[in-house]
Scaffold this active site. Structure first.
Site, PDB file in Angstrom:
ATOM      1  N   LYS A  53     -35.779  93.445  12.318  1.00 62.85           N
ATOM      2  CA  LYS A  53     -34.708  92.469  12.470  1.00 62.85           C
ATOM      3  C   LYS A  53     -33.744  92.525  11.292  1.00 62.85           C
ATOM      4  O   LYS A  53     -32.530  92.365  11.467  1.00 62.85           O
ATOM      5  CB  LYS A  53     -35.310  91.065  12.627  1.00 62.85           C
ATOM      6  N   GLN A  97     -41.446  83.529  12.473  1.00 60.39           N
ATOM      7  CA  GLN A  97     -42.142  84.681  13.062  1.00 60.39           C
ATOM      8  C   GLN A  97     -43.556  84.310  13.469  1.00 60.39           C
ATOM      9  O   GLN A  97     -44.313  83.745  12.683  1.00 60.39           O
ATOM     10  CB  GLN A  97     -42.163  85.837  12.063  1.00 60.39           C
ATOM     11  N   ASP A 120     -34.257  81.566  18.606  1.00 56.75           N
ATOM     12  CA  ASP A 120     -35.322  81.916  19.546  1.00 56.75           C
ATOM     13  C   ASP A 120     -35.212  81.115  20.844  1.00 56.75           C
ATOM     14  O   ASP A 120     -35.873  81.431  21.838  1.00 56.75           O
ATOM     15  CB  ASP A 120     -36.701  81.676  18.917  1.00 56.75           C
TER      16      ASP A 120
END
Length: 288
Positions: A53, A97, A120
């Site tokens: 990422k 995460q 997200d």
């Protein structure tokens, strides 16, 4: 019949080019999107994902503002870090995460993120907006699936879509997304899961089948209508280290009209659409 390959790598590259161009335009106005990935502990796979990422951000001109926290951090300390990022104007997108260490509450951490920075798309506010038909930040994998379908001119409006899997990250939001009364949507969606008596009874009548179970060989050739489009979200690892999906690819590709490979299908799109969400969040925070 041999299925047309839906190339996620090429589509993701095109999406990254688009995002990079829009990021460059924002930079001219002094706005640089920044993604903060909160990584707790030393899970090797998580470190690989976060590094990827970070590279993606650099490639499109975004800032990567990740936070590394020890595995023994408390819930309060994790929340304090999320609060710090919520208040940092240089951070326009935040992800926590997964997986977190077992002693931490992942849902509570996710809900701590400011909804406007929740790239997200898992915060109840963003999930609720999608449910009511006013989506803002939607989980990246469902959006990536939708983009793949439209890029390859797979009709969605009026299509019979069967989604196998009901996760919060893929199945549920994708069902809502494709059933919206909107462009690139307006499908009739059926969601199958572990409580479905005969999954094949549903998939054999589908124009589009999306499989997201994390279980190899969930979808076999006898479960697919000839000419249907098959989207394989699953990622499994063989003993030799190679990756494969939830679909029996070799057999299904001889029946389907179009199919995503694993790797090289949905996976690259998930990463690309996370950048897209970070861009959307930055625009919203700048009131653009």
């Amino acid at each position: 019949m041999t299925a047309r390959i839906i190339d996620g790598k090429a589509t993701a590259a095109a999406q990254r080019e688009r995002v990079a161009a829009e990021v460059s335009e924002l930079a001219e106005n002094g706005i640089v999107p920044g993604l903060a990935a909160v990584l707790v502990g030393d899970d090797p796979a998580s470190h690989v994902y976060v590094k990827g990422k970070e590279r993606d951000c650099e490639a499109v001109g975004m800032k990567s503002l990740g936070a590394r926290l020890p595995a023994d951090i408390t819930q309060a300390e994790l929340h304090a870090e999320v609060d710090r990022l919520n208040g940092d104007p240089s951070v326009t997108g935040i992800i926590v995460q997964m997986p977190l260490p077992a002693h931490l509450d992942a849902v509570a951490a996710q809900e701590r993120i400011d909804p406007i920075k929740d790239v997200d798309g898992l915060h109840p506010v963003n999930a609720g907006r999608l449910l009511r038909g006013d989506p803002f930040l939607v989980p990246a994998t469902p959006v990536g699936c939708q983009v793949l379908l439209t890029t390859y001119d797979v009709p969605i409006r009026g299509a019979n879509v069967v989604i196998v899997g009901r996760s919060q990250l893929v199945g549920r939001p994708l069902a809502m997304l494709l059933s919206l009364k909107a462009q690139r949507a307006n499908a009739t969606v059926t969601m199958c899961h572990t409580g479905t008596a005969d999954v094949g009874e549903h998939t054999r009548g589908a124009d589009i089948v999306v499989v997201a179970t994390g279980v190899p060989h969930t979808l076999t050739a006898d479960m697919v209508r000839p000419g249907a489009t098959v989207i394989d979200v699953g990622i499994n690892r063989a003993e030799d280290g190679s990756l494969f999906g939830d679909v029996d690819y070799d057999e299904v590709s001889e029946v389907a009209g179009a199919i995503t490979p694993v790797p090289g299908g949905v996976g690259p799109m998930t990463r690309a659409m996370l950048l897209h969400n970070t861009l959307l969040a930055a625009r919203a925070q700048a009131d653009l």
